[in-house]
Design a protein around this motif. Sequence first.
Motif, PDB file in Angstrom:
ATOM      1  N   SER A  83     109.683  -2.496  72.589  1.00  0.00           N
ATOM      2  CA  SER A  83     109.224  -3.064  71.322  1.00  0.00           C
ATOM      3  C   SER A  83     108.923  -1.979  70.300  1.00  0.00           C
ATOM      4  O   SER A  83     109.163  -2.144  69.120  1.00  0.00           O
ATOM      5  CB  SER A  83     108.001  -3.953  71.527  1.00  0.00           C
ATOM      6  N   ASP A 139     104.560 -12.328  65.903  1.00  0.00           N
ATOM      7  CA  ASP A 139     105.053 -11.123  66.566  1.00  0.00           C
ATOM      8  C   ASP A 139     103.922 -10.125  66.782  1.00  0.00           C
ATOM      9  O   ASP A 139     103.804  -9.511  67.848  1.00  0.00           O
ATOM     10  CB  ASP A 139     106.167 -10.478  65.723  1.00  0.00           C
ATOM     11  N   ASN A 193     102.673  -8.795  70.463  1.00  0.00           N
ATOM     12  CA  ASN A 193     102.943  -7.414  70.859  1.00  0.00           C
ATOM     13  C   ASN A 193     101.748  -6.474  70.789  1.00  0.00           C
ATOM     14  O   ASN A 193     101.807  -5.362  71.318  1.00  0.00           O
ATOM     15  CB  ASN A 193     104.083  -6.838  70.012  1.00  0.00           C
ATOM     16  N   SER A 194     100.671  -6.887  70.136  1.00  0.00           N
ATOM     17  CA  SER A 194      99.528  -5.979  69.990  1.00  0.00           C
ATOM     18  C   SER A 194      98.449  -6.203  71.038  1.00  0.00           C
ATOM     19  O   SER A 194      97.655  -5.308  71.317  1.00  0.00           O
ATOM     20  CB  SER A 194      98.915  -6.117  68.598  1.00  0.00           C
TER      21      SER A 194
END
Length: 197
Positions: free
Chosen positions: A24, A74, A78-79
Amino acid sequence: MSRSSNKKQENNKIDWQLPAISTSASAHNINRELFVLTYGALVAQLCKDYESDDEVNKCLDTMGYNIGIRLVEDFLANSGIKKCRSYSETVDIIAKVAFKMYLGITPTLIGDNVGGNEFSLILEKNPLVEFIEELPTGRSSLSYCNLLSGVIRGALEMIHLPADVTFIQDRLKGDDVTEIGITFLRKIEEKKTKRNK
């Protein structure tokens, strides 16, 4: 037969050109570079399509808003960020995680007024203006990076935190820094918990 085995070998090759941090992270790095390279062309086209700076600014804000309402999903995926407890924590995450993840920079956070709902992000470096030194001739009221305002506003709205996001200072307009102001439009309701004794 040899042709199909060659295809199999090609499919199993490792893409050694991408950074080895994570899949990513590599994708975000490539997307950031592509975005920065094409952003100037986007603004130039909008300046051709619209006569007034206000129309271009509004269009950039709307485009950013539409990006923000999709980008927040997103970002959350992803965090690994959990729910923030305050406006200051939310803005801190925007500065230290979101900007770093998508633009590769970390703005300085200032502000926190008495009401606790007004903040500013100071961008020492702005990748969107890497390839531009000044605003186009006759476009003095153009907010070149207004897309960022829309992205932040759209993302915040999707997590039920409506905010007014504007550029307060802009290096392209002769200011010392680029400053984005964020004013949350609702007061945080403090929930009082009762202890059962």
